[in-house]
Scaffold this motif. Structure first.
Motif, PDB file in Angstrom:
ATOM      1  N   ALA A 108       0.771  -4.315 -14.758  1.00 43.91           N
ATOM      2  CA  ALA A 108       2.070  -4.951 -14.973  1.00 43.91           C
ATOM      3  C   ALA A 108       2.423  -4.960 -16.459  1.00 43.91           C
ATOM      4  O   ALA A 108       3.255  -4.184 -16.917  1.00 43.91           O
ATOM      5  N   ILE A 109       1.743  -5.799 -17.219  1.00 45.85           N
ATOM      6  CA  ILE A 109       2.074  -5.944 -18.640  1.00 45.85           C
ATOM      7  C   ILE A 109       1.835  -4.625 -19.375  1.00 45.85           C
ATOM      8  O   ILE A 109       2.634  -4.223 -20.210  1.00 45.85           O
ATOM      9  N   GLY A 110       0.731  -3.953 -19.049  1.00 49.79           N
ATOM     10  CA  GLY A 110       0.386  -2.725 -19.761  1.00 49.79           C
ATOM     11  C   GLY A 110       0.568  -1.456 -18.951  1.00 49.79           C
ATOM     12  O   GLY A 110       0.001  -0.410 -19.292  1.00 49.79           O
ATOM     13  N   GLY A 111       1.353  -1.517 -17.898  1.00 48.36           N
ATOM     14  CA  GLY A 111       1.480  -0.348 -17.007  1.00 48.36           C
ATOM     15  C   GLY A 111       1.949   0.902 -17.714  1.00 48.36           C
ATOM     16  O   GLY A 111       1.472   2.014 -17.443  1.00 48.36           O
ATOM     17  N   TYR A 144       4.230 -18.627   0.767  1.00 47.80           N
ATOM     18  CA  TYR A 144       4.452 -18.172   2.154  1.00 47.80           C
ATOM     19  C   TYR A 144       3.970 -16.732   2.341  1.00 47.80           C
ATOM     20  O   TYR A 144       4.258 -16.097   3.338  1.00 47.80           O
ATOM     21  N   GLY A 145       3.299 -16.199   1.328  1.00 49.08           N
ATOM     22  CA  GLY A 145       2.785 -14.826   1.427  1.00 49.08           C
ATOM     23  C   GLY A 145       3.538 -13.890   0.510  1.00 49.08           C
ATOM     24  O   GLY A 145       4.736 -14.046   0.278  1.00 49.08           O
ATOM     25  N   ASN A 146       2.819 -12.924  -0.003  1.00 47.75           N
ATOM     26  CA  ASN A 146       3.370 -11.959  -0.950  1.00 47.75           C
ATOM     27  C   ASN A 146       4.112 -10.860  -0.189  1.00 47.75           C
ATOM     28  O   ASN A 146       3.535 -10.211   0.685  1.00 47.75           O
ATOM     29  N   THR A 147       5.402 -10.673  -0.507  1.00 50.79           N
ATOM     30  CA  THR A 147       6.175  -9.651   0.207  1.00 50.79           C
ATOM     31  C   THR A 147       6.112  -8.280  -0.477  1.00 50.79           C
ATOM     32  O   THR A 147       6.552  -7.293   0.092  1.00 50.79           O
ATOM     33  N   ASP A 148       5.597  -8.236  -1.706  1.00 49.66           N
ATOM     34  CA  ASP A 148       5.535  -6.957  -2.431  1.00 49.66           C
ATOM     35  C   ASP A 148       4.563  -5.990  -1.764  1.00 49.66           C
ATOM     36  O   ASP A 148       3.574  -6.399  -1.163  1.00 49.66           O
ATOM     37  N   ARG A 149       4.828  -4.695  -1.921  1.00 47.81           N
ATOM     38  CA  ARG A 149       3.836  -3.682  -1.544  1.00 47.81           C
ATOM     39  C   ARG A 149       2.787  -3.631  -2.652  1.00 47.81           C
ATOM     40  O   ARG A 149       3.085  -3.833  -3.822  1.00 47.81           O
ATOM     41  N   THR A 150       1.544  -3.357  -2.262  1.00 45.99           N
ATOM     42  CA  THR A 150       0.443  -3.327  -3.226  1.00 45.99           C
ATOM     43  C   THR A 150       0.403  -1.992  -3.954  1.00 45.99           C
ATOM     44  O   THR A 150       0.578  -0.948  -3.336  1.00 45.99           O
ATOM     45  N   PHE A 151       0.184  -2.090  -5.242  1.00 51.19           N
ATOM     46  CA  PHE A 151       0.070  -0.899  -6.069  1.00 51.19           C
ATOM     47  C   PHE A 151      -1.297  -0.251  -5.829  1.00 51.19           C
ATOM     48  O   PHE A 151      -2.322  -0.935  -5.899  1.00 51.19           O
ATOM     49  N   ARG A 202      -4.127   5.980  -7.448  1.00 49.60           N
ATOM     50  CA  ARG A 202      -3.186   7.083  -7.189  1.00 49.60           C
ATOM     51  C   ARG A 202      -2.200   7.235  -8.335  1.00 49.60           C
ATOM     52  O   ARG A 202      -1.790   8.342  -8.676  1.00 49.60           O
ATOM     53  N   LEU A 203      -1.794   6.111  -8.928  1.00 51.30           N
ATOM     54  CA  LEU A 203      -0.882   6.160 -10.079  1.00 51.30           C
ATOM     55  C   LEU A 203      -1.535   6.934 -11.228  1.00 51.30           C
ATOM     56  O   LEU A 203      -0.921   7.834 -11.821  1.00 51.30           O
ATOM     57  N   VAL A 204      -2.769   6.578 -11.547  1.00 49.93           N
ATOM     58  CA  VAL A 204      -3.448   7.190 -12.692  1.00 49.93           C
ATOM     59  C   VAL A 204      -3.751   8.668 -12.411  1.00 49.93           C
ATOM     60  O   VAL A 204      -3.649   9.515 -13.298  1.00 49.93           O
ATOM     61  N   GLU A 205      -4.060   8.962 -11.169  1.00 52.32           N
ATOM     62  CA  GLU A 205      -4.261  10.364 -10.787  1.00 52.32           C
ATOM     63  C   GLU A 205      -2.968  11.166 -11.014  1.00 52.32           C
ATOM     64  O   GLU A 205      -3.000  12.236 -11.637  1.00 52.32           O
ATOM     65  N   ALA A 206      -1.852  10.617 -10.530  1.00 52.80           N
ATOM     66  CA  ALA A 206      -0.569  11.315 -10.678  1.00 52.80           C
ATOM     67  C   ALA A 206      -0.183  11.465 -12.146  1.00 52.80           C
ATOM     68  O   ALA A 206       0.446  12.445 -12.538  1.00 52.80           O
ATOM     69  N   ALA A 207      -0.585  10.496 -12.969  1.00 48.34           N
ATOM     70  CA  ALA A 207      -0.235  10.544 -14.394  1.00 48.34           C
ATOM     71  C   ALA A 207      -1.075  11.559 -15.158  1.00 48.34           C
ATOM     72  O   ALA A 207      -0.741  11.901 -16.292  1.00 48.34           O
ATOM     73  N   GLY A 208      -2.177  12.026 -14.574  1.00 44.92           N
ATOM     74  CA  GLY A 208      -2.889  13.132 -15.187  1.00 44.92           C
ATOM     75  C   GLY A 208      -4.290  12.876 -15.694  1.00 44.92           C
ATOM     76  O   GLY A 208      -4.824  13.673 -16.476  1.00 44.92           O
ATOM     77  N   ALA A 209      -4.939  11.792 -15.250  1.00 49.75           N
ATOM     78  CA  ALA A 209      -6.287  11.475 -15.746  1.00 49.75           C
ATOM     79  C   ALA A 209      -7.316  12.504 -15.289  1.00 49.75           C
ATOM     80  O   ALA A 209      -7.160  13.154 -14.251  1.00 49.75           O
ATOM     81  N   PHE A 230      -9.533  11.183 -20.069  1.00 53.33           N
ATOM     82  CA  PHE A 230      -9.210   9.816 -19.656  1.00 53.33           C
ATOM     83  C   PHE A 230      -9.858   9.513 -18.305  1.00 53.33           C
ATOM     84  O   PHE A 230      -9.598  10.195 -17.319  1.00 53.33           O
ATOM     85  N   SER A 231     -10.685   8.480 -18.300  1.00 58.09           N
ATOM     86  CA  SER A 231     -11.366   8.070 -17.077  1.00 58.09           C
ATOM     87  C   SER A 231     -10.880   6.696 -16.671  1.00 58.09           C
ATOM     88  O   SER A 231     -10.731   5.813 -17.516  1.00 58.09           O
ATOM     89  N   PHE A 232     -10.676   6.521 -15.383  1.00 54.47           N
ATOM     90  CA  PHE A 232     -10.204   5.233 -14.866  1.00 54.47           C
ATOM     91  C   PHE A 232     -11.082   4.844 -13.690  1.00 54.47           C
ATOM     92  O   PHE A 232     -11.225   5.604 -12.732  1.00 54.47           O
ATOM     93  N   ILE A 233     -11.692   3.675 -13.800  1.00 55.78           N
ATOM     94  CA  ILE A 233     -12.495   3.146 -12.696  1.00 55.78           C
ATOM     95  C   ILE A 233     -11.931   1.785 -12.324  1.00 55.78           C
ATOM     96  O   ILE A 233     -11.896   0.869 -13.146  1.00 55.78           O
ATOM     97  N   GLU A 234     -11.470   1.667 -11.089  1.00 65.96           N
ATOM     98  CA  GLU A 234     -11.035   0.361 -10.582  1.00 65.96           C
ATOM     99  C   GLU A 234     -12.234  -0.308  -9.928  1.00 65.96           C
ATOM    100  O   GLU A 234     -12.802   0.231  -8.979  1.00 65.96           O
TER     101      GLU A 234
END
Lengths: 275, 73
Positions: free
Chosen positions: A100-103, A148-155, A159-166, A193-197
């Motif tokens: 979010a803040i650093g997306g 009452y529950g989160n209506t947002d779709r989960t990020f 997949r985002l980082v893969e699409a961005a080119g890591a 660039f490596s990304f581990i969630e």
């Protein structure tokens, strides 16, 4: 403390501030074990973090450490890596800090493929500020800002980082701590660039509101929800709803940013000296 | 921790100053070696059962648990 870890920690800063059962310590120890296995020197390694529970981790680590502003760890880390490409630069961030803040910074660090390893502690919530939902809170989950529950779709940050080119993208959980450590090790070792969630538990602000009151409940959830990437390939989106796909998603040998930049400087060395 | 005049031969060492009684090591030990004391802190209850899989150590969020290596005892 655990003598296998002690040399890498600032022992006088322990016990840490994380709540009982918080998984952040499991991920932090996994990072240290991966570094120990690789034989990295403490003086050659820099940890950079932003703001949030996870971003407190470098404060406990006896390396070169930098605790920066919210969402901007990758900006400081990029500066360090460009100035000193010989250093190992590791970013510790949380799901809110990273997505979010650093997306925006996350996207562009991945796009440049700069040799930084980012480990995102995903506890599905903003824990430090009292349990507000984050972009990685599951849809329908409860949060202090979603009574009452989160209506947002989960990020799906991988997949985002893969699409961005890591160059390297993986996901693990604190329940599956041995594979998680191996995924972190491979990410640290990767040029680019490596990304581990790292899916980690927040029993206090996420678990309690979502029928997982204890750390043990939360680890059992990780155990039951996890699906290896090899099996997930044959599952449709309906079957994968609510699951945590774990394993390695991306492992590429592609041009790294500081090397490309160094090459450019060499190619134009005569232009620069002639000015 | 053992007092200076006794030798601790437990296969698992627990640092009581760091343990926050989360119960992870107790719940996920495959041989049920560990139990909670009255304050929830893990204690070695069945040392003879330990197979040294190290899952308690690897999953401890507080760096409080260590399994002795072979030959340490």
């Amino acid at each position: 403390m655990n003598e296998n870890l002690a040399e890498y920690f600032r022992g006088d800063h322990l016990p840490h501030i994380w709540c009982p059962g918080c998984g952040n310590g499991i991920v932090t120890a996994a990072i240290v074990r991966a570094i120990k296995e690789l034989g990295w020197e403490k003086d050659d390694t820099v940890f950079v973090s932003g703001i949030g529970c996870s971003s407190r981790a470098p404060g406990y680590l006896d390396f070169n450490t930098l605790h920066t502003t919210h969402g901007r760890a990758l900006v400081f880390a990029t500066g360090i890596k460009v100035a000193r490409p010989d250093l190992n630069v590791v970013v510790i961030t949380g799901d809110g800090d990273a997505s979010a803040i650093g997306g925006n910074h996350l996207i562009h660090a991945a796009r440049r493929n700069i040799d930084i390893t980012t480990i995102c502690f995903n506890n599905n919530i903003y824990g430090m500020t009292g349990g507000q939902y984050s972009p990685l809170s599951p849809t329908h989950s409860l949060a202090s800002t979603a009574p009452y529950g989160n209506t947002d779709r989960t990020f799906d940050l991988c997949r985002l980082v893969e699409a961005a080119g890591a160059a390297y993208v993986s996901r693990g959980t604190t329940y599956h701590v041995v594979p998680l450590t191996n995924l972190i090790r491979d990410g640290l070792n990767k040029r680019g660039f490596s990304f581990i969630e790292a899916v980690t538990a927040c029993p206090v602000y996420f678990g309690r509101r979502n029928k997982m009151r204890t750390a043990v409940d939360m680890l059992n959830w990780q155990k039951e929800a996890a699906v290896p990437v090899s099996r997930a390939k044959d599952m449709d989106p309906g079957e994968l709803a609510g699951k945590i796909v774990i394993g390695n998603f991306v492992d590429l040998d592609i041009p790294e940013y500081t090397e490309s930049y160094e090459r450019l400087l060499k190619e134009h060395a005569s232009d620069r000296s002639g000015s | 921790m053992s007092s200076p005049d006794t030798v601790n031969t437990d296969p698992v060492l627990i640092d009581r100053s760091l343990c926050k009684a989360c119960g992870i090591c107790i719940a996920f030990c495959p041989k049920k070696v560990l139990e909670a004391d009255e304050s929830g802190i893990a204690v070695v209850a069945h040392p003879e059962e330990c197979i040294k899989c190290r899952m308690c150590e690897l999953r401890c969020p507080d760096f409080a648990v260590m399994v002795r290596s072979e030959g340490d005892e």
